[in-house]
Design an enzyme around this catalytic site. Sequence first.
Site, short mmCIF file in Angstrom:
data_model
loop_
_atom_site.label_atom_id
_atom_site.label_comp_id
_atom_site.label_asym_id
_atom_site.label_seq_id
_atom_site.Cartn_x
_atom_site.Cartn_y
_atom_site.Cartn_z
N ASP A 190 -33.18 -39.10 -7.22
CA ASP A 190 -32.87 -38.99 -8.65
C ASP A 190 -31.37 -39.22 -8.86
OD1 ASP A 190 -34.45 -37.47 -11.25
OD2 ASP A 190 -32.28 -37.71 -11.35
N ILE A 191 -31.04 -39.98 -9.89
CA ILE A 191 -29.63 -40.33 -10.14
C ILE A 191 -28.83 -39.12 -10.63
CG2 ILE A 191 -29.80 -41.04 -12.59
CD1 ILE A 191 -28.31 -43.62 -11.77
N ASN A 248 -43.29 -34.15 -15.91
CA ASN A 248 -43.09 -33.96 -17.34
C ASN A 248 -43.88 -35.03 -18.09
OD1 ASN A 248 -41.21 -31.81 -17.00
ND2 ASN A 248 -39.61 -33.30 -16.54
N GLN A 297 -39.97 -35.33 -20.99
CA GLN A 297 -40.05 -36.62 -20.30
C GLN A 297 -39.06 -37.60 -20.92
OE1 GLN A 297 -43.93 -38.48 -20.23
NE2 GLN A 297 -43.27 -40.07 -18.78
N HIS A 346 -43.87 -40.14 -13.04
CA HIS A 346 -43.10 -39.81 -11.82
C HIS A 346 -43.26 -38.34 -11.48
CE1 HIS A 346 -40.53 -39.58 -15.39
NE2 HIS A 346 -39.95 -38.54 -14.82
N LEU A 347 -43.31 -38.07 -10.18
CA LEU A 347 -43.30 -36.70 -9.67
C LEU A 347 -41.87 -36.37 -9.27
CD1 LEU A 347 -46.31 -37.62 -9.20
CD2 LEU A 347 -46.29 -36.14 -7.18
N HIS A 348 -41.34 -35.27 -9.79
CA HIS A 348 -40.07 -34.76 -9.28
C HIS A 348 -40.39 -33.90 -8.06
CE1 HIS A 348 -37.57 -35.49 -13.00
NE2 HIS A 348 -38.76 -35.44 -13.58
P1 AMP Z 1 -38.09 -37.01 -16.79
O1 AMP Z 1 -37.03 -36.37 -17.66
O2 AMP Z 1 -39.11 -36.08 -16.27
O3 AMP Z 1 -38.68 -38.22 -17.50
O4 AMP Z 1 -37.31 -37.52 -15.51
C1 AMP Z 1 -36.64 -38.73 -15.45
C2 AMP Z 1 -35.70 -38.65 -14.28
O5 AMP Z 1 -35.30 -39.94 -13.93
C3 AMP Z 1 -34.44 -37.84 -14.57
O6 AMP Z 1 -34.35 -36.77 -13.63
C4 AMP Z 1 -33.31 -38.86 -14.41
O7 AMP Z 1 -32.16 -38.30 -13.82
C5 AMP Z 1 -33.97 -39.88 -13.51
N1 AMP Z 1 -33.44 -41.24 -13.63
C6 AMP Z 1 -33.21 -41.93 -14.75
N2 AMP Z 1 -32.74 -43.16 -14.47
C7 AMP Z 1 -32.71 -43.23 -13.11
C8 AMP Z 1 -32.32 -44.24 -12.18
N3 AMP Z 1 -31.87 -45.43 -12.58
N4 AMP Z 1 -32.42 -43.99 -10.86
C9 AMP Z 1 -32.86 -42.78 -10.44
N5 AMP Z 1 -33.25 -41.79 -11.26
C10 AMP Z 1 -33.16 -42.01 -12.57
#
Ligand code: AMP
Length: 117
Positions: free
Chosen positions: A33-34, A90, A97, A103-105
């Site tokens: 995750d970024i 989420n 979300q 996506h699974l965290h």
């Molecule tokens: P959600 O809020 O559950 O939709 O999670 C989206 C996740 O994607 C967040 O934790 C962001 O930090 C992550 N995210 C967004 N853009 C990127 C990216 N380019 N590379 C890696 N993670 C990302």
Amino acid sequence: METLTDCIFCQILAGKKPARMVYQDETVAALEDIRPQAPVHLLVIPRRHLNSLREVSEEDEAVLGHLLSVASQLARERKIEAQGYRVVINNGNWAGQTVDHLHLHVLGGRVFHWPPG
Ligand code: AMP
Ligand code: ZN
């Protein structure tokens, strides 16, 4: 394979955007995750674009199971299995979300509280 040109995760999967990929196979991939919310924070995603769990159907059961299996495998590799870790999906606005590609965290390396905020 369904991909959306304006979807950040589809762009990453297509190699058009950089990411720290940690796992890839024919149906799923995992990346760092970024904006990590824990010492270990990985995202496990299907290659085929699905907006969220709200759009899944019976034909997606195999990939949904595989996402969990890969999450489990990565947790073992990252050594967060023994202490415990959290897997979060989420779905939609109220759940927070922000990326509309399922996506699974996989979060670990610290204590998590319940109920979540
Ligand atoms: P959600 O809020 O559950 O939709 O999670 C989206 C996740 O994607 C967040 O934790 C962001 O930090 C992550 N995210 C967004 N853009 C990127 C990216 N380019 N590379 C890696 N993670 C990302
Ligand atoms: Zn996508």
